[in-house]
Design a protein around this motif. Sequence first.
Motif, PDB file in Angstrom:
ATOM      1  N   ILE A   2       6.358   0.335  -0.994  1.00  0.00           N
ATOM      2  CA  ILE A   2       4.959   0.185  -1.388  1.00  0.00           C
ATOM      3  C   ILE A   2       4.546  -1.249  -1.078  1.00  0.00           C
ATOM      4  O   ILE A   2       5.284  -2.189  -1.378  1.00  0.00           O
ATOM      5  CB  ILE A   2       4.773   0.458  -2.892  1.00  0.00           C
ATOM      6  N   THR A   3       3.368  -1.414  -0.485  1.00  0.00           N
ATOM      7  CA  THR A   3       2.867  -2.741  -0.160  1.00  0.00           C
ATOM      8  C   THR A   3       1.635  -3.049  -1.000  1.00  0.00           C
ATOM      9  O   THR A   3       0.736  -2.228  -1.119  1.00  0.00           O
ATOM     10  CB  THR A   3       2.501  -2.826   1.341  1.00  0.00           C
ATOM     11  N   LEU A   4       1.622  -4.251  -1.573  1.00  0.00           N
ATOM     12  CA  LEU A   4       0.474  -4.728  -2.345  1.00  0.00           C
ATOM     13  C   LEU A   4      -0.018  -6.016  -1.704  1.00  0.00           C
ATOM     14  O   LEU A   4       0.677  -7.031  -1.723  1.00  0.00           O
ATOM     15  CB  LEU A   4       0.867  -4.978  -3.803  1.00  0.00           C
ATOM     16  N   ASP A   5      -1.204  -5.974  -1.121  1.00  0.00           N
ATOM     17  CA  ASP A   5      -1.816  -7.152  -0.507  1.00  0.00           C
ATOM     18  C   ASP A   5      -2.778  -7.766  -1.514  1.00  0.00           C
ATOM     19  O   ASP A   5      -3.738  -7.133  -1.936  1.00  0.00           O
ATOM     20  CB  ASP A   5      -2.552  -6.739   0.770  1.00  0.00           C
ATOM     21  N   LEU A   6      -2.511  -8.999  -1.903  1.00  0.00           N
ATOM     22  CA  LEU A   6      -3.323  -9.656  -2.923  1.00  0.00           C
ATOM     23  C   LEU A   6      -4.497 -10.453  -2.346  1.00  0.00           C
ATOM     24  O   LEU A   6      -5.266 -11.038  -3.110  1.00  0.00           O
ATOM     25  CB  LEU A   6      -2.445 -10.573  -3.779  1.00  0.00           C
ATOM     26  N   HIS A   7      -4.654 -10.470  -1.046  1.00  0.00           N
ATOM     27  CA  HIS A   7      -5.750 -11.229  -0.442  1.00  0.00           C
ATOM     28  C   HIS A   7      -7.135 -10.863  -1.006  1.00  0.00           C
ATOM     29  O   HIS A   7      -7.910 -11.761  -1.310  1.00  0.00           O
ATOM     30  CB  HIS A   7      -5.751 -11.054   1.083  1.00  0.00           C
ATOM     31  N   PRO A   8      -7.454  -9.572  -1.168  1.00  0.00           N
ATOM     32  CA  PRO A   8      -8.806  -9.232  -1.635  1.00  0.00           C
ATOM     33  C   PRO A   8      -9.107  -9.660  -3.077  1.00  0.00           C
ATOM     34  O   PRO A   8     -10.261  -9.773  -3.458  1.00  0.00           O
ATOM     35  CB  PRO A   8      -8.866  -7.708  -1.525  1.00  0.00           C
ATOM     36  N   ILE A   9      -8.087  -9.897  -3.890  1.00  0.00           N
ATOM     37  CA  ILE A   9      -8.328 -10.183  -5.316  1.00  0.00           C
ATOM     38  C   ILE A   9      -7.757 -11.528  -5.745  1.00  0.00           C
ATOM     39  O   ILE A   9      -7.596 -11.779  -6.938  1.00  0.00           O
ATOM     40  CB  ILE A   9      -7.736  -9.064  -6.207  1.00  0.00           C
ATOM     41  N   ASP A  15      -7.209  -9.292 -12.427  1.00  0.00           N
ATOM     42  CA  ASP A  15      -7.010  -8.264 -11.409  1.00  0.00           C
ATOM     43  C   ASP A  15      -5.640  -8.377 -10.759  1.00  0.00           C
ATOM     44  O   ASP A  15      -5.015  -7.369 -10.433  1.00  0.00           O
ATOM     45  CB  ASP A  15      -8.097  -8.343 -10.331  1.00  0.00           C
ATOM     46  N   ILE A  16      -5.163  -9.601 -10.573  1.00  0.00           N
ATOM     47  CA  ILE A  16      -3.834  -9.809  -9.987  1.00  0.00           C
ATOM     48  C   ILE A  16      -2.769  -9.214 -10.900  1.00  0.00           C
ATOM     49  O   ILE A  16      -1.911  -8.448 -10.460  1.00  0.00           O
ATOM     50  CB  ILE A  16      -3.566 -11.305  -9.743  1.00  0.00           C
ATOM     51  N   ASP A  17      -2.815  -9.559 -12.188  1.00  0.00           N
ATOM     52  CA  ASP A  17      -1.838  -9.025 -13.149  1.00  0.00           C
ATOM     53  C   ASP A  17      -1.896  -7.499 -13.211  1.00  0.00           C
ATOM     54  O   ASP A  17      -0.861  -6.834 -13.225  1.00  0.00           O
ATOM     55  CB  ASP A  17      -2.067  -9.601 -14.544  1.00  0.00           C
ATOM     56  N   ALA A  27       5.687   2.438  -8.480  1.00  0.00           N
ATOM     57  CA  ALA A  27       6.946   2.467  -7.733  1.00  0.00           C
ATOM     58  C   ALA A  27       8.062   3.091  -8.572  1.00  0.00           C
ATOM     59  O   ALA A  27       8.842   3.908  -8.080  1.00  0.00           O
ATOM     60  CB  ALA A  27       7.334   1.063  -7.293  1.00  0.00           C
ATOM     61  N   ALA A  28       8.129   2.720  -9.839  1.00  0.00           N
ATOM     62  CA  ALA A  28       9.157   3.276 -10.729  1.00  0.00           C
ATOM     63  C   ALA A  28       8.956   4.772 -10.914  1.00  0.00           C
ATOM     64  O   ALA A  28       9.912   5.550 -10.908  1.00  0.00           O
ATOM     65  CB  ALA A  28       9.115   2.561 -12.074  1.00  0.00           C
ATOM     66  N   ARG A  29       7.695   5.186 -11.042  1.00  0.00           N
ATOM     67  CA  ARG A  29       7.375   6.601 -11.266  1.00  0.00           C
ATOM     68  C   ARG A  29       7.682   7.450 -10.031  1.00  0.00           C
ATOM     69  O   ARG A  29       8.144   8.568 -10.147  1.00  0.00           O
ATOM     70  CB  ARG A  29       5.891   6.712 -11.636  1.00  0.00           C
ATOM     71  N   THR A  30       7.435   6.906  -8.837  1.00  0.00           N
ATOM     72  CA  THR A  30       7.620   7.686  -7.604  1.00  0.00           C
ATOM     73  C   THR A  30       9.009   7.528  -7.004  1.00  0.00           C
ATOM     74  O   THR A  30       9.321   8.180  -6.013  1.00  0.00           O
ATOM     75  CB  THR A  30       6.572   7.304  -6.546  1.00  0.00           C
ATOM     76  N   GLY A  31       9.832   6.649  -7.577  1.00  0.00           N
ATOM     77  CA  GLY A  31      11.191   6.484  -7.076  1.00  0.00           C
ATOM     78  C   GLY A  31      11.319   5.548  -5.896  1.00  0.00           C
ATOM     79  O   GLY A  31      12.358   5.527  -5.233  1.00  0.00           O
ATOM     80  N   GLU A  32      10.296   4.769  -5.613  1.00  0.00           N
ATOM     81  CA  GLU A  32      10.382   3.784  -4.524  1.00  0.00           C
ATOM     82  C   GLU A  32      11.446   2.757  -4.873  1.00  0.00           C
ATOM     83  O   GLU A  32      11.675   2.446  -6.039  1.00  0.00           O
ATOM     84  CB  GLU A  32       9.042   3.068  -4.329  1.00  0.00           C
ATOM     85  N   ASP A  33      12.095   2.202  -3.854  1.00  0.00           N
ATOM     86  CA  ASP A  33      13.140   1.218  -4.125  1.00  0.00           C
ATOM     87  C   ASP A  33      12.722  -0.209  -3.800  1.00  0.00           C
ATOM     88  O   ASP A  33      13.367  -1.159  -4.233  1.00  0.00           O
ATOM     89  CB  ASP A  33      14.431   1.582  -3.388  1.00  0.00           C
ATOM     90  N   VAL A  34      11.631  -0.385  -3.038  1.00  0.00           N
ATOM     91  CA  VAL A  34      11.182  -1.729  -2.666  1.00  0.00           C
ATOM     92  C   VAL A  34       9.659  -1.819  -2.761  1.00  0.00           C
ATOM     93  O   VAL A  34       8.949  -0.911  -2.353  1.00  0.00           O
ATOM     94  CB  VAL A  34      11.605  -2.085  -1.216  1.00  0.00           C
ATOM     95  N   ILE A  35       9.198  -2.951  -3.298  1.00  0.00           N
ATOM     96  CA  ILE A  35       7.774  -3.265  -3.293  1.00  0.00           C
ATOM     97  C   ILE A  35       7.610  -4.535  -2.469  1.00  0.00           C
ATOM     98  O   ILE A  35       8.312  -5.526  -2.706  1.00  0.00           O
ATOM     99  CB  ILE A  35       7.232  -3.525  -4.710  1.00  0.00           C
ATOM    100  N   GLU A  36       6.696  -4.495  -1.527  1.00  0.00           N
ATOM    101  CA  GLU A  36       6.363  -5.678  -0.739  1.00  0.00           C
ATOM    102  C   GLU A  36       5.044  -6.228  -1.285  1.00  0.00           C
ATOM    103  O   GLU A  36       4.033  -5.538  -1.293  1.00  0.00           O
ATOM    104  CB  GLU A  36       6.200  -5.299   0.733  1.00  0.00           C
ATOM    105  N   ILE A  37       5.088  -7.468  -1.764  1.00  0.00           N
ATOM    106  CA  ILE A  37       3.888  -8.112  -2.286  1.00  0.00           C
ATOM    107  C   ILE A  37       3.494  -9.206  -1.300  1.00  0.00           C
ATOM    108  O   ILE A  37       4.328 -10.033  -0.921  1.00  0.00           O
ATOM    109  CB  ILE A  37       4.133  -8.718  -3.678  1.00  0.00           C
ATOM    110  N   ILE A  38       2.231  -9.189  -0.898  1.00  0.00           N
ATOM    111  CA  ILE A  38       1.753 -10.157   0.083  1.00  0.00           C
ATOM    112  C   ILE A  38       0.737 -11.084  -0.582  1.00  0.00           C
ATOM    113  O   ILE A  38      -0.444 -10.757  -0.672  1.00  0.00           O
ATOM    114  CB  ILE A  38       1.121  -9.447   1.295  1.00  0.00           C
TER     115      ILE A  38
END
Length: 81
Positions: A2-9, A15-17, A27-38
């Motif tokens: 999952i990717t989260l781009d923080l540029h717009p906020i 909103d960031i928090d 991510a925890a709910r869907t079973g993803e193993d990595v989050i990419e935060i930009i």
Amino acid sequence: MITLDLHPIFRNNRDIDLALRETLFRAARTGEDVIEIIPGKGTGQLKKRVLAFLAQKHIKKLYARVETDATNTGRVLVRLR
């Protein structure tokens, strides 16, 4: 991943928090193993804010580790349990 781009906020701390919290829970709910935060490169203040958010005791329980990308300083990877 999952990717989260923080540029717009980037100007709104609430909103960031909220975006970080929602992304971690999704991510925890869907079973993803990595989050990419930009947070972007910039002055580094947004990245510091992201790392401070992730360092909170109750948030640390949700992931295994945080990695900063050596080749791209504007990117943070969160490895989930």
